[in-house]
Design a protein around this motif. Structure first.
Motif, PDB file in Angstrom:
ATOM      1  N   UNK B 109     -53.460  42.612  34.132  1.00  0.00           N
ATOM      2  CA  UNK B 109     -53.062  40.561  34.371  1.00  0.00           C
ATOM      3  C   UNK B 109     -52.527  40.408  32.733  1.00  0.00           C
ATOM      4  N   UNK B 110     -53.170  41.179  31.881  1.00  0.00           N
ATOM      5  CA  UNK B 110     -53.060  40.959  30.721  1.00  0.00           C
ATOM      6  C   UNK B 110     -51.382  41.359  30.277  1.00  0.00           C
ATOM      7  N   UNK B 111     -51.909  42.906  30.601  1.00  0.00           N
ATOM      8  CA  UNK B 111     -50.243  43.545  30.065  1.00  0.00           C
ATOM      9  C   UNK B 111     -49.074  43.339  30.846  1.00  0.00           C
ATOM     10  N   UNK B 112     -49.382  42.387  32.550  1.00  0.00           N
ATOM     11  CA  UNK B 112     -48.322  41.833  32.958  1.00  0.00           C
ATOM     12  C   UNK B 112     -47.904  40.358  32.460  1.00  0.00           C
ATOM     13  N   UNK B 113     -48.637  39.678  31.653  1.00  0.00           N
ATOM     14  CA  UNK B 113     -48.216  38.520  30.594  1.00  0.00           C
ATOM     15  C   UNK B 113     -48.049  38.406  29.871  1.00  0.00           C
ATOM     16  N   UNK B 114     -48.308  40.372  29.038  1.00  0.00           N
ATOM     17  CA  UNK B 114     -47.603  39.791  27.385  1.00  0.00           C
ATOM     18  C   UNK B 114     -46.127  40.677  27.908  1.00  0.00           C
ATOM     19  N   UNK B 115     -46.153  41.479  28.551  1.00  0.00           N
ATOM     20  CA  UNK B 115     -44.769  41.884  28.914  1.00  0.00           C
ATOM     21  C   UNK B 115     -43.869  40.857  29.482  1.00  0.00           C
ATOM     22  N   UNK B 116     -43.647  40.708  30.037  1.00  0.00           N
ATOM     23  CA  UNK B 116     -42.805  39.424  30.999  1.00  0.00           C
ATOM     24  C   UNK B 116     -42.752  37.639  29.787  1.00  0.00           C
ATOM     25  N   UNK B 117     -44.352  37.932  29.166  1.00  0.00           N
ATOM     26  CA  UNK B 117     -43.261  36.194  28.982  1.00  0.00           C
ATOM     27  C   UNK B 117     -43.208  36.204  27.046  1.00  0.00           C
TER      28      UNK B 117
END
Ligand SMILES: Nc1ncnc2c1ncn2[C@@H]1O[C@H](COP(=O)(O)OP(=O)(O)O)[C@@H](O)[C@H]1O
Ligand SMILES: [Mg+2]
Ligand SMILES: [Zn+2]
Lengths: 137, 241
Positions: B109-117
């Motif tokens: 989740x952290x990776x996803x948030x950091x990658x798309x925000x």
């Protein structure tokens, strides 16, 4: 259109890898698209091709091959396995869209269809994965 | 191959400073300090983002009174701006339902948030951290290289026991440590100050227990008027912001 951000991560990862491997150009990039993320393939491919222009090492036109990976969910409680597509109908649009952004919220919005447990695992088909790159040295 | 890690640096490139508000212990006021710090900096005219990484028990949206908001989709997701703060949280996607995540999910989740925000240009990104030295802390250290830590404790020996461990690991990893804030003080005691100094970390000061703070939760306009906010501003004078 958050597909663009994911496409950007693929292009940057491919370029990073090609540099590591000292490739002069990238001829083929195979990408697995996990079912859970429900990516709009056309937009994704369009973004990949747009972002590929003027990269170093260069990326050949139409280098991208997209393969869909069916999902597999495994219940840690009862051992049941199922696919996201089996239960997608039960989700409302907002829940489905949330899973599209953050696949892990599948644990928030769905349960094991057999025992009702939230303690399951995404064993296949989570999100976007760069599977292989080929190029010329 | 994991593609998301390649893009994270680019997403954080136009953020001048990243401050993780952390503690070894839960319930010490991390979310309160993180939200108030974001409000404080925003009031000073800085461009501020706030990222709630407490994925099991997100709280910043409650403190800031964020309701009926959702990120805009544009080449990623753009956080809504609440009271001048670009605010990102898992709650947009969980609708306040319970969130049973395992460690590997947390990292994903952290990776996803950091990658798309798409934060855009920020002077400060404040992170509201969960307690402890688990996945979230390790991922912030791993993927957000320029993060600095602001550590919160209460006056209790019990809190300091866990906080001391967090401080020691941050020191060992040579992470920038802005210092320690002692929150919810009710009596005069120099115990925390001594413990912090023994580790050669800066003690920034204390925030008194504010008996009427609860009335201002969910209302940033009132929150900035509280005694808690005055005390926090005083402790912040001890760091270069
Ligand atoms: N200085 C203070 N005075 C009074 N109550 C406080 C103070 N700081 C925090 N609180 C309250 O204590 C509780 C825990 O704070 P919170 O920020 O959620 O802690 P954490 O994020 O560390 O778990 C909340 O109800 C918060 O409103
Ligand atoms: Mg908190
Ligand atoms: Zn089950």
């Amino acid at each position: 259109m958050h597909e663009w951000a994911l496409a950007e991560s693929i292009v940057m990862a491919a370029v990073d890898e090609a540099r590591k491997e000292k490739l002069k150009s990238i001829t083929q990039v195979t990408i697995f698209i996990g079912e859970l993320q429900q990516i709009e393939k056309e937009i994704f491919l369009f973004a990949l091709n747009e972002l590929s222009k003027s990269q170093k090492p260069s990326i050949k036109k139409d280098a991208f091959i997209l393969k869909t990976e069916k999902s597999m969910l495994l219940c840690k409680n009862c051992g049941n396995t199922w696919k996201f597509s089996d239960m997608k109908k039960k989700l409302n649009e907002a829940e489905s869209e949330s899973i599209h952004f953050i696949p892990e919220v599948v644990f928030v919005h769905t349960r094991c269809p057999r025992c009702g447990s939230p303690d399951f695992e995404i064993t296949k088909g989570r999100g976007v994965v760069l599977s292989s790159i080929t190029g010329v040295r | 191959m994991e593609p998301r890690t390649s893009v994270i640096e680019k997403r954080l490139k136009h953020i001048n400073r990243i401050i993780a508000v952390a503690s070894g212990k839960g319930g010490v006021g991390k979310s309160m300090v993180a939200s108030s710090l974001a409000l404080y900096l925003s009031q000073k005219g800085y461009k501020v983002g706030l990222l709630d990484l407490d994925l099991y028990g997100p709280s910043s949206h409650i403190i800031l009174g964020v309701k009926n908001q959702f990120p805009t989709e544009e080449k990623g997701i753009i956080p809504p701006v609440v009271h001048g703060i670009s605010f990102m949280s898992i709650v947009y996607f969980t609708e306040e339902k319970p969130s049973p995540f395992r460690g590997v999910d947390i990292s994903n989740i952290i990776l996803e948030l950091l990658a798309i925000t798409q934060w855009g240009c920020l002077d400060f990104l404040i992170i509201d951290m969960p307690p402890g030295i688990g996945d979230e802390t390790l991922d912030v250290i791993r993927y957000m290289k320029k993060s600095e830590f602001l550590v919160v404790t209460t006056p209790s020996k019990v809190a300091m026991g866990a906080v001391g461990k967090l401080l020691r690991i941050l020191l060992e990893l040579k992470k920038p440590l802005l210092g320690v804030i002692e929150n919810m003080t009710m009596t005069d005691s120099s115990f925390i100050q001594q413990e912090v100094k023994r580790l050669h970390v800066r003690y920034l000061g204390n925030i008194d227990f504010d008996t009427v703070l609860e009335d201002s939760i969910g209302d940033p306009d009132r929150l900035v008027q509280t005694q808690m906010m005055k005390d926090l501003s005083r402790t912040l004078q001890n760091i270069k912001l």
